[in-house]
Scaffold this active site. Structure first.
Site, PDB file in Angstrom:
ATOM      1  N   SER A   1       0.903  -1.511  -0.292  1.00 42.36           N
ATOM      2  CA  SER A   1      -0.064  -0.414   0.022  1.00 42.36           C
ATOM      3  C   SER A   1       0.553   1.112   0.074  1.00 42.36           C
ATOM      4  O   SER A   1       2.007   1.261  -0.686  1.00 42.36           O
ATOM      5  CB  SER A   1      -1.136  -0.342   0.951  1.00 42.36           C
ATOM      6  OG  SER A   1      -2.316   0.970   0.639  1.00 42.36           O
TER       7      SER A   1
ATOM      8  N   ASP B   1      -8.513  -4.792  -6.526  1.00 40.71           N
ATOM      9  CA  ASP B   1      -7.971  -4.100  -5.964  1.00 40.71           C
ATOM     10  C   ASP B   1      -9.186  -2.771  -5.354  1.00 40.71           C
ATOM     11  O   ASP B   1      -9.097  -2.286  -6.121  1.00 40.71           O
ATOM     12  CB  ASP B   1      -6.759  -3.657  -5.655  1.00 40.71           C
ATOM     13  CG  ASP B   1      -6.080  -2.916  -4.434  1.00 40.71           C
ATOM     14  OD1 ASP B   1      -7.191  -1.967  -3.370  1.00 40.71           O
ATOM     15  OD2 ASP B   1      -4.852  -2.935  -4.241  1.00 40.71           O
TER      16      ASP B   1
ATOM     17  N   HIS C   1      -6.964  -5.905  -2.472  1.00 42.56           N
ATOM     18  CA  HIS C   1      -5.900  -4.883  -1.335  1.00 42.56           C
ATOM     19  C   HIS C   1      -5.107  -5.698  -0.238  1.00 42.56           C
ATOM     20  O   HIS C   1      -4.891  -6.358   1.450  1.00 42.56           O
ATOM     21  CB  HIS C   1      -6.272  -3.521  -0.245  1.00 42.56           C
ATOM     22  CG  HIS C   1      -5.629  -2.577  -0.380  1.00 42.56           C
ATOM     23  ND1 HIS C   1      -4.584  -1.512  -1.400  1.00 42.56           N
ATOM     24  CD2 HIS C   1      -4.920  -1.900   0.777  1.00 42.56           C
ATOM     25  CE1 HIS C   1      -3.887  -1.173  -0.561  1.00 42.56           C
ATOM     26  NE2 HIS C   1      -3.911  -1.218  -0.098  1.00 42.56           N
TER      27      HIS C   1
END
Length: 660
Positions: free
Chosen positions: A489, A576, A608
């Protein structure tokens, strides 16, 4: 409502500099990836409110499902759910202890639906049977056992309407239509009492709600500077006291109690070093009996004498860091997890009346006796005078400098913490020092530290990471030419920034679901992030203004893709919703256009991050072999890891990998 309040330092490390070692001391066994990243045997334990049952997550036919066992016979467990694809990762008991509720999505799309499973019959039903929606649990009661309040965004994807869910019949009854509120606070009578509304200036207004009608004037306003660390946390059972996490007038978040009749605030707990975090409240009254402060490590601080002796008893066990989980309605039993860091954690049943601990399970028993290592909390200075709480793990038996992996946390509005860390253990076992840094914007250390990162993506936030590497080099932890950067991320963004904006700072990088183009990132965030959108713009750059667009382009790694000259590995979930697959596709395409090598692995059934252990193991197999070539550490062969996963190698080549 069973409420959970949301909410020694080393200046340096004395090490001997020397030649970089490629592996731990001779004779340290290699820990198999599957032991670190495969399904835990049991995890996520929770006591039923009536104290009769223990629930936990464990594999059923290789997929994580919910199991239950009588509390006095934990080995007589039976599977309650039968998921065959997506592992269950989050669940909770219904207040009446008659069923278990859980949420799950499909393939990582984060459209989380709510399901209920009857404890006796095993019958499962979808309680929010809607497409492309996500559920929020808004309110539970200690006295009303057959109903809860939930939020569902099936009418307007941006906002969650409040619905009452009858747990016996499954009937949903509309309570409050949400046309612009970020969240709600409910009381033990399942009444909506407070509504939070985001302001255009990124502050938040809080309104009283009476008979499901919002008052015209907010009863309190929170400016942007305090909004990320100030919010109401919940009421006591009698509804007379409202607890706040509050940073107004101070840097770190304190725990306050507000008398709803007079409006008067009383400070319950505070720390100058760190925000007050999670609290322990009495199941019958909702009164907070202890809170936590997390600077280097988590510390429980009692409020009065209610649990003071219990906390002292648990600390005296010397089993490592301890964390208190669920408590029964009678408050006679607690679930406690001990984390010794250099050994796997274990979960215990604590009988308060007998002052007795009984071990229930160890999530990863295969790691008992494995060559695990400790973790050090260190304070690292930044070039402009801030201090970053960080965590360092070194290979077992290492006596000099070793290659290092800078492991960058996501968020970025989150934090790294002290404790057993599978990634630290894995990388240290492969021969690398591992450093996790709470760079500016990390939460938990006061609002000034968070705001020091505003509009500093790729600038001061990245400088902090470079400063951490320099710190490690100066202290002989590693050498400058043997440092990799890795993260997911925001940590993936930091990896891309490292290889594009500072192309000589790292030997290689591993990006997991990291954004490459900040403009397209903000353009594709999920609609239900609407409430926090203005705050994100203020922190990153506003894509609706020319100035913001210029800033976002300047801070996007994609802008500098042709500067990459060190090896890069990218992992991405195809579904995602936070960091769209296009973020990775864009930078891979830009590199291929310039004939810059890149390895790109996509998982079609992930979002994600990688929830399915087979996929996580597969990507980590690729990662450790990638790092071995880059840094010279050791690696377990890839073997059949990729064949057991859904991995698609979209660019580059991986030895033993199956193509797309």
């Amino acid at each position: 409502m069973r409420k959970a309040v949301i909410l020694g330092s080393l200046a340096g490390v004395a090490l001997v500099a020397g030649a970089t070692q490629a592996a731990p001391a001779a004779g340290v066994p290699l820990i198999e990836r599957a032991k670190l990243f495969g399904n835990p045997t049991r995890t996520g334990g929770q006591l039923s409110p009536d104290g009769k049952w223990l629930a936990f997550i464990a594999p059923r036919d290789g997929v994580q499902n919910i199991w239950v066992a009588p509390i006095d016979r934990p080995n007589e467990a039976r599977a309650l759910t039968a998921e065959t694809k997506r592992p269950i990762r989050s669940y909770f008991w219904a207040p009446d202890s008659r069923q278990i509720l859980f949420v799950n999505d499909k393939g990582g799309d984060e459209n989380f639906l709510l399901y209920g499973v009857d404890l006796t019959s095993g019958q499962q039903k979808a309680l929010t049977p809607f497409e492309k929606t996500t559920v929020q649990v808004l309110g539970m009661s200690d006295t009303i056992k057959d109903r809860i309040l939930i939020g569902v965004n099936n009418r307007d994807p941006r906002w969650h309407d409040v619905q009452e869910l009858n747990l016996t019949t499954g009937k949903l009854t509309p309570v409050f239509q949400n046309d612009g509120y970020a969240g709600f606070v409910t009381d033990d009578q399942l009444r909506v009492r407070i509504a939070a509304k985001p302001r255009p200036d990124s502050g938040v207004d809080y309104f009283r709600v009476v008979d499901n009608k919002v008052e015209a004037t907010p009863f309190t306003r929170v400016d942007y500077e305090d909004a990320s660390s100030t919010s109401p946390l919940g009421f006591t059972v009698d509804g007379k006291t409202l607890y706040w996490g509050d940073a107004r007038g101070r840097d770190t978040r304190a725990l306050l109690a507000q008398d709803m009749a007079t409006g008067k605030f009383t400070t319950i707990g505070a720390s100058d070093k760190a925000d007050v975090g999670g609290g322990l409240s009495n199941p019958k009254t909702g009164v907070i009996e202890a809170y936590s402060v997390y600077f280097h490590r988590n510390e429980y601080v009692p409020v009065g004498d209610a649990v003071k002796a219990d906390l002292a008893f648990l600390k005296a066990q010397n089993k490592g860091e301890f964390y208190i989980g669920s408590r029964t309605d009678a408050d006679d039993k607690w679930l406690v997890t001990f984390d010794p860091v250099s050994a796997p954690s274990s979960t215990w049943l604590y009988d308060r009346r007998a002052r007795k601990l009984s071990e229930l399970y160890t999530p990863r028993p295969d790691l008992v006796g494995a060559p695990l290592v400790g973790m050090e909390a260190v304070d690292i200075p930044t070039r402009d005078g801030l201090s970053m709480v960080s965590y360092l793990t070194r290979p077992k038996g290492a006596t000099g400098a070793t290659p290092m992996v800078l492991l960058v946390h996501g968020g970025p509005w989150a934090r790294d913490s002290y404790g057993f860390n599978g990634y630290h253990q894995w990388l240290a076992n492969r021969g690398y020092a591992v450093l996790s840094v709470n760079y500016r914007s990390s939460t938990g250390f006061g609002k000034k530290f968070v705001q020091a990162g505003d509009k500093q993506w790729g600038r001061k936030m990245h400088d902090d990471l470079i400063d951490a590497v320099d710190w490690a080099v100066k202290r002989g932890v590693t050498t400058k030419d043997k440092v990799a950067i890795m993260g997911g991320s925001y940590g993936g963004y930091a990896t891309l920034a490292g290889l594009t904006m500072t192309p000589d700072a790292f030997a290689c990088g591993v990006d997991i679901v990291g954004p490459s183009n900040l403009f397209t990132l903000l353009k594709t965030i999920p609609p239900y992030w609407e409430a926090g959108k203005q705050q994100m713009y203020r922190r990153m750059g506003d894509p609706g203004t020319p100035e913001g667009q210029a800033l976002l382009k300047e801070r996007s790694p994609l802008t500098y893709a042709d500067a990459i000259r060190k090896p890069l590995l990218i992992g991405q979930g195809a579904n995602d919703p936070r960091v769209n697959v296009a973020e990775s596709d864009q930078i891979v395409a830009a590199m291929q256009a310039k004939k810059i090598p890149v390895t790109y692995v996509v998982f079609p059934d992930e979002g994600h991050g990688f929830a399915r252990p087979a996929n996580n193991i597969a990507f980590n197999a690729v990662t450790e072999n990638f790092l071995a070539k880059c840094l010279g550490g050791r690696a377990e062969p890839i073997g059949g890891a990729l064949a057991a996963s859904t991995a698609q190698v979209k660019a580059g080549s991986v030895e033993g990998a199956k193509g797309n």
